[in-house]
Design an enzyme around this catalytic site. Sequence first.
Site, PDB file in Angstrom:
ATOM      1  N   SER A 123      41.476  35.312  83.115  1.00 56.80           N
ATOM      2  CA  SER A 123      41.021  34.479  84.228  1.00 56.80           C
ATOM      3  C   SER A 123      39.610  33.934  84.036  1.00 56.80           C
ATOM      4  CB  SER A 123      41.080  35.262  85.543  1.00 56.80           C
ATOM      5  OG  SER A 123      40.140  36.319  85.557  1.00 56.80           O
ATOM      6  N   LYS A 160      35.337  37.297  89.224  1.00 53.47           N
ATOM      7  CA  LYS A 160      35.468  35.872  89.526  1.00 53.47           C
ATOM      8  C   LYS A 160      34.113  35.282  89.887  1.00 53.47           C
ATOM      9  CE  LYS A 160      40.064  35.664  89.381  1.00 53.47           C
ATOM     10  NZ  LYS A 160      40.224  36.974  88.706  1.00 53.47           N
TER      11      LYS A 160
END
Length: 200
Positions: A123, A160
Amino acid sequence: MIKRSEDLMRRIIEFAEEYYLRNNVTPSVRTIAGEFDINASTAYRYLVEMNERGLITYDGSSIGTEKINKMRSASGAIKVPLVGRIACGMPDLAEENIEEYISLPESMIGEGQHFILRASGNSMIDIGIATGDLVVIRQTTCAENGQVVAALVDNEATLKRYYKEKDHIRLHPENKRMKDIIVDDCIIQGIAVKVIKDIL
């Protein structure tokens, strides 16, 4: 004179060295007493006798051994725990959950309490974080927009880029094939400050 246990002396030395490795200070008399289920006065007498025998140095507050002195002399080096994953809540840095300690220069990561996570998944590949890389995290419960954070969302940890917007939080994966995660709230566990590449 009461005969002191040679085995307990050895264990006190090992405990003091491990404690210093974790905390960057040597354990107090009370901490040693609690660890070995003895009273504080007994722990103190052990330290004094060990000092007299030359097994340690002890000035009434701080303990020294050859190993501790070497760690002290590693100027500017910080031993950072590597944890396999983030537990629910703040990272569980209990000794049994720490894979190892990695020495890093303070100039590399800055001040504060840190831990290291082993990255997993793709990610964050667009900013160069790949599976197996080590991500140094500075522990904090808040972050500014645009910072890469370790966050807990629905009891799952994720790395993130963080954005707090009008009525929600947007967690942005640095992978153009993946969508943003929109949540009402999340628990920030720390901010990524350094990536150590997996070169194997």
